[in-house]
Write an enzyme that holds these catalytic residues in place. Sequence first.
Site, mmCIF file in Angstrom:
data_model
loop_
_atom_site.group_PDB
_atom_site.id
_atom_site.type_symbol
_atom_site.label_atom_id
_atom_site.label_comp_id
_atom_site.label_asym_id
_atom_site.label_seq_id
_atom_site.Cartn_x
_atom_site.Cartn_y
_atom_site.Cartn_z
ATOM 1 N N GLU A 109 -5.327 1.821 1.960
ATOM 2 C CA GLU A 109 -5.239 0.652 2.857
ATOM 3 C C GLU A 109 -5.586 1.060 4.275
ATOM 4 O O GLU A 109 -6.299 0.360 4.999
ATOM 5 C CB GLU A 109 -3.834 0.041 2.803
ATOM 6 C CG GLU A 109 -3.683 -1.266 3.577
ATOM 7 C CD GLU A 109 -3.316 -1.101 5.052
ATOM 8 O OE1 GLU A 109 -3.402 -2.075 5.799
ATOM 9 O OE2 GLU A 109 -2.949 0.008 5.468
ATOM 10 N N ASP B 64 4.000 -5.010 3.640
ATOM 11 C CA ASP B 64 3.483 -3.860 4.380
ATOM 12 C C ASP B 64 4.330 -3.711 5.642
ATOM 13 O O ASP B 64 4.123 -4.440 6.610
ATOM 14 C CB ASP B 64 2.001 -4.108 4.719
ATOM 15 C CG ASP B 64 1.354 -2.927 5.417
ATOM 16 O OD1 ASP B 64 2.027 -1.902 5.634
ATOM 17 O OD2 ASP B 64 0.158 -3.036 5.755
ATOM 18 N N HIS C 49 0.831 -1.208 0.000
ATOM 19 C CA HIS C 49 0.000 0.000 0.000
ATOM 20 C C HIS C 49 0.867 1.260 0.000
ATOM 21 O O HIS C 49 1.897 1.336 0.660
ATOM 22 C CB HIS C 49 -1.020 0.009 1.139
ATOM 23 C CG HIS C 49 -0.498 0.302 2.511
ATOM 24 N ND1 HIS C 49 -0.297 1.592 2.977
ATOM 25 C CD2 HIS C 49 -0.164 -0.504 3.538
ATOM 26 C CE1 HIS C 49 0.124 1.537 4.236
ATOM 27 N NE2 HIS C 49 0.229 0.281 4.596
HETATM 28 ZN ZN ZN Z 1 0.673 -0.509 6.514
#
Ligand code: ZN
Length: 197
Positions: free
Chosen positions: A51, A80, A5
Amino acid sequence: MSGSHLDSVKAGPGINDNGSGSAAILEIALAVSRAQYQPTKHLRFAWWGAEEMGMIGSKNYVNSLSSANRSRIKGYLNFDMIGSPNPGYFVYDDDPTIERTFKDYYATIGVPTEIETEGDGRSDHAPFDNVGIPVGGLFSGADYTKTAAQAAKWGGTSGQRFDRCYHSACDTAANINDTALDRNSDAAAYAVWKLSE
Ligand SMILES: [Zn+2]
């Protein structure tokens, strides 16, 4: 397919969360191009929006796919937060083949890993997992505190969070552990290569 993201929370610039994962997969895409790598399987890279507002971008993407196109995605790898300043080395324990591929890489560099539990189901792999697409990923830790046992095997500071600047104004370029970002980017590249041969 690999994804990260690109958005951050309003409170901070979001360099570890998630400039780190976004930069890693961008570099992998460039490396694929430089190497003129032509895998058997197709590669797809995604940089998600929103996100932090509830995986809006990745959910929308998965929901927009026909069932035929969903079934063409043989695996989704999520990155992430992979450069946390007091890093751990966590591998998602979702699809066993993807998990094994990451672990094989860390074994070659002698870095022990643990199963990822802190962010389980809380990032962009969740919409893929929910429709039965095999998922996996890497994570270097956020709000949880590094234990003495973890500091003994990974270095860093026990009793301190993996990322003291998680979702804060101090999540700047200074909030990156270069070694963690480098190792995790290499592990991600290894998996992209291996799983697409
Ligand atoms: Zn994150």
